[in-house]
Design a protein around this motif. Sequence first.
Motif, PDB file in Angstrom:
ATOM      1  N   UNK A   1     100.106  68.103  81.997  1.00  0.00           N
ATOM      2  CA  UNK A   1     101.524  67.919  81.738  1.00  0.00           C
ATOM      3  C   UNK A   1     102.312  69.110  82.280  1.00  0.00           C
ATOM      4  N   UNK A   2     103.370  68.789  83.023  1.00  0.00           N
ATOM      5  CA  UNK A   2     104.197  69.804  83.654  1.00  0.00           C
ATOM      6  C   UNK A   2     105.627  69.741  83.132  1.00  0.00           C
ATOM      7  N   UNK A   3     106.215  70.887  82.960  1.00  0.00           N
ATOM      8  CA  UNK A   3     107.629  71.001  82.637  1.00  0.00           C
ATOM      9  C   UNK A   3     108.387  71.272  83.936  1.00  0.00           C
ATOM     10  N   UNK A   4     109.547  70.646  84.077  1.00  0.00           N
ATOM     11  CA  UNK A   4     110.361  70.821  85.275  1.00  0.00           C
ATOM     12  C   UNK A   4     111.822  70.945  84.870  1.00  0.00           C
ATOM     13  N   UNK A   5     112.595  71.655  85.663  1.00  0.00           N
ATOM     14  CA  UNK A   5     114.000  71.866  85.316  1.00  0.00           C
ATOM     15  C   UNK A   5     114.872  71.856  86.554  1.00  0.00           C
ATOM     16  N   UNK A   6     116.100  71.415  86.339  1.00  0.00           N
ATOM     17  CA  UNK A   6     117.116  71.407  87.388  1.00  0.00           C
ATOM     18  C   UNK A   6     118.402  71.906  86.759  1.00  0.00           C
ATOM     19  N   UNK A   7     119.120  72.762  87.476  1.00  0.00           N
ATOM     20  CA  UNK A   7     120.305  73.378  86.893  1.00  0.00           C
ATOM     21  C   UNK A   7     121.549  72.512  87.058  1.00  0.00           C
ATOM     22  N   UNK A   8     121.450  71.272  86.607  1.00  0.00           N
ATOM     23  CA  UNK A   8     122.592  70.365  86.539  1.00  0.00           C
ATOM     24  C   UNK A   8     122.219  69.197  85.634  1.00  0.00           C
ATOM     25  N   UNK A   9     123.245  68.484  85.225  1.00  0.00           N
ATOM     26  CA  UNK A   9     123.025  67.298  84.401  1.00  0.00           C
ATOM     27  C   UNK A   9     122.745  66.132  85.352  1.00  0.00           C
ATOM     28  N   UNK A  10     121.501  65.728  85.423  1.00  0.00           N
ATOM     29  CA  UNK A  10     121.105  64.694  86.370  1.00  0.00           C
ATOM     30  C   UNK A  10     121.537  63.309  85.907  1.00  0.00           C
ATOM     31  N   UNK A  11     121.744  62.441  86.877  1.00  0.00           N
ATOM     32  CA  UNK A  11     122.089  61.064  86.562  1.00  0.00           C
ATOM     33  C   UNK A  11     120.813  60.275  86.281  1.00  0.00           C
ATOM     34  N   UNK A  12     121.012  59.114  85.690  1.00  0.00           N
ATOM     35  CA  UNK A  12     119.853  58.273  85.393  1.00  0.00           C
ATOM     36  C   UNK A  12     119.124  57.855  86.672  1.00  0.00           C
ATOM     37  N   UNK A  13     119.835  57.838  87.760  1.00  0.00           N
ATOM     38  CA  UNK A  13     119.209  57.447  89.026  1.00  0.00           C
ATOM     39  C   UNK A  13     118.251  58.463  89.578  1.00  0.00           C
ATOM     40  N   UNK A  14     118.366  59.721  89.164  1.00  0.00           N
ATOM     41  CA  UNK A  14     117.528  60.773  89.735  1.00  0.00           C
ATOM     42  C   UNK A  14     116.676  61.483  88.698  1.00  0.00           C
ATOM     43  N   UNK A  15     116.914  61.224  87.446  1.00  0.00           N
ATOM     44  CA  UNK A  15     116.280  62.010  86.380  1.00  0.00           C
ATOM     45  C   UNK A  15     114.783  61.801  86.329  1.00  0.00           C
ATOM     46  N   UNK A  16     114.285  60.691  86.864  1.00  0.00           N
ATOM     47  CA  UNK A  16     112.850  60.404  86.796  1.00  0.00           C
ATOM     48  C   UNK A  16     112.096  60.800  88.065  1.00  0.00           C
TER      49      UNK A  16
ATOM     50  N   UNK B   1     102.156  68.834  70.125  1.00  0.00           N
ATOM     51  CA  UNK B   1     103.476  69.242  70.591  1.00  0.00           C
ATOM     52  C   UNK B   1     103.335  70.207  71.750  1.00  0.00           C
ATOM     53  N   UNK B   2     103.948  69.862  72.842  1.00  0.00           N
ATOM     54  CA  UNK B   2     103.978  70.734  74.014  1.00  0.00           C
ATOM     55  C   UNK B   2     105.274  71.537  74.015  1.00  0.00           C
ATOM     56  N   UNK B   3     105.162  72.767  74.486  1.00  0.00           N
ATOM     57  CA  UNK B   3     106.325  73.644  74.575  1.00  0.00           C
ATOM     58  C   UNK B   3     106.561  74.052  76.021  1.00  0.00           C
ATOM     59  N   UNK B   4     107.821  74.165  76.376  1.00  0.00           N
ATOM     60  CA  UNK B   4     108.214  74.670  77.689  1.00  0.00           C
ATOM     61  C   UNK B   4     109.253  75.751  77.438  1.00  0.00           C
ATOM     62  N   UNK B   5     108.854  76.986  77.646  1.00  0.00           N
ATOM     63  CA  UNK B   5     109.743  78.108  77.400  1.00  0.00           C
ATOM     64  C   UNK B   5     110.267  78.634  78.729  1.00  0.00           C
ATOM     65  N   UNK B   6     111.575  78.830  78.785  1.00  0.00           N
ATOM     66  CA  UNK B   6     112.203  79.312  80.006  1.00  0.00           C
ATOM     67  C   UNK B   6     112.530  80.789  79.892  1.00  0.00           C
ATOM     68  N   UNK B   7     112.291  81.507  80.947  1.00  0.00           N
ATOM     69  CA  UNK B   7     112.720  82.904  81.016  1.00  0.00           C
ATOM     70  C   UNK B   7     113.516  83.095  82.302  1.00  0.00           C
ATOM     71  N   UNK B   8     114.362  84.067  82.295  1.00  0.00           N
ATOM     72  CA  UNK B   8     115.178  84.330  83.474  1.00  0.00           C
ATOM     73  C   UNK B   8     116.634  84.019  83.248  1.00  0.00           C
ATOM     74  N   UNK B   9     116.902  82.896  82.631  1.00  0.00           N
ATOM     75  CA  UNK B   9     118.258  82.543  82.260  1.00  0.00           C
ATOM     76  C   UNK B   9     118.220  81.420  81.243  1.00  0.00           C
ATOM     77  N   UNK B  10     119.281  81.258  80.484  1.00  0.00           N
ATOM     78  CA  UNK B  10     119.292  80.183  79.477  1.00  0.00           C
ATOM     79  C   UNK B  10     119.249  78.808  80.113  1.00  0.00           C
ATOM     80  N   UNK B  11     118.804  77.854  79.335  1.00  0.00           N
ATOM     81  CA  UNK B  11     118.686  76.473  79.786  1.00  0.00           C
ATOM     82  C   UNK B  11     120.036  75.746  79.788  1.00  0.00           C
ATOM     83  N   UNK B  12     121.122  76.413  79.427  1.00  0.00           N
ATOM     84  CA  UNK B  12     122.417  75.751  79.339  1.00  0.00           C
ATOM     85  C   UNK B  12     122.752  75.012  80.631  1.00  0.00           C
TER      86      UNK B  12
END
Length: 127
Positions: A94-109, A19-30
Amino acid sequence: QVQLVESGGGLVHTGDPLRLSCVASGRPFNGYTVAWFRQAPGKEREFVAALRLNRGTTAYVDSVKGRFTIYGDNATNAVYLQMTDLKPDDTAHYYCAAKNKQLTLGTITTAQTYLYWGQGTQVTVSS
């Protein structure tokens, strides 16, 4: 600004779980979309899985469907990648990545879509 820290990688045998973990700091993942990518030596970075946190919807590359599960935990502000039935072909950084929006299926990959990246964690699966 979000900082991502991955952990949980290691050396395992074929068929083992990890199990891999990706913990965010700085602001919530909401409201974020969080993804896992991987890169093996001599290969391009590859999309593995993604989670749109508000909607709870997920996406996976075909090669891991049925073996990997991505999920989030608001209490720990983390996203996890549960990997089962690991194969030597899963060996990669393995890398964790984040974007501060709900991505569409066209861009999520697409790796270029993501704004924040962690340093990664190595997964090595021996045969």
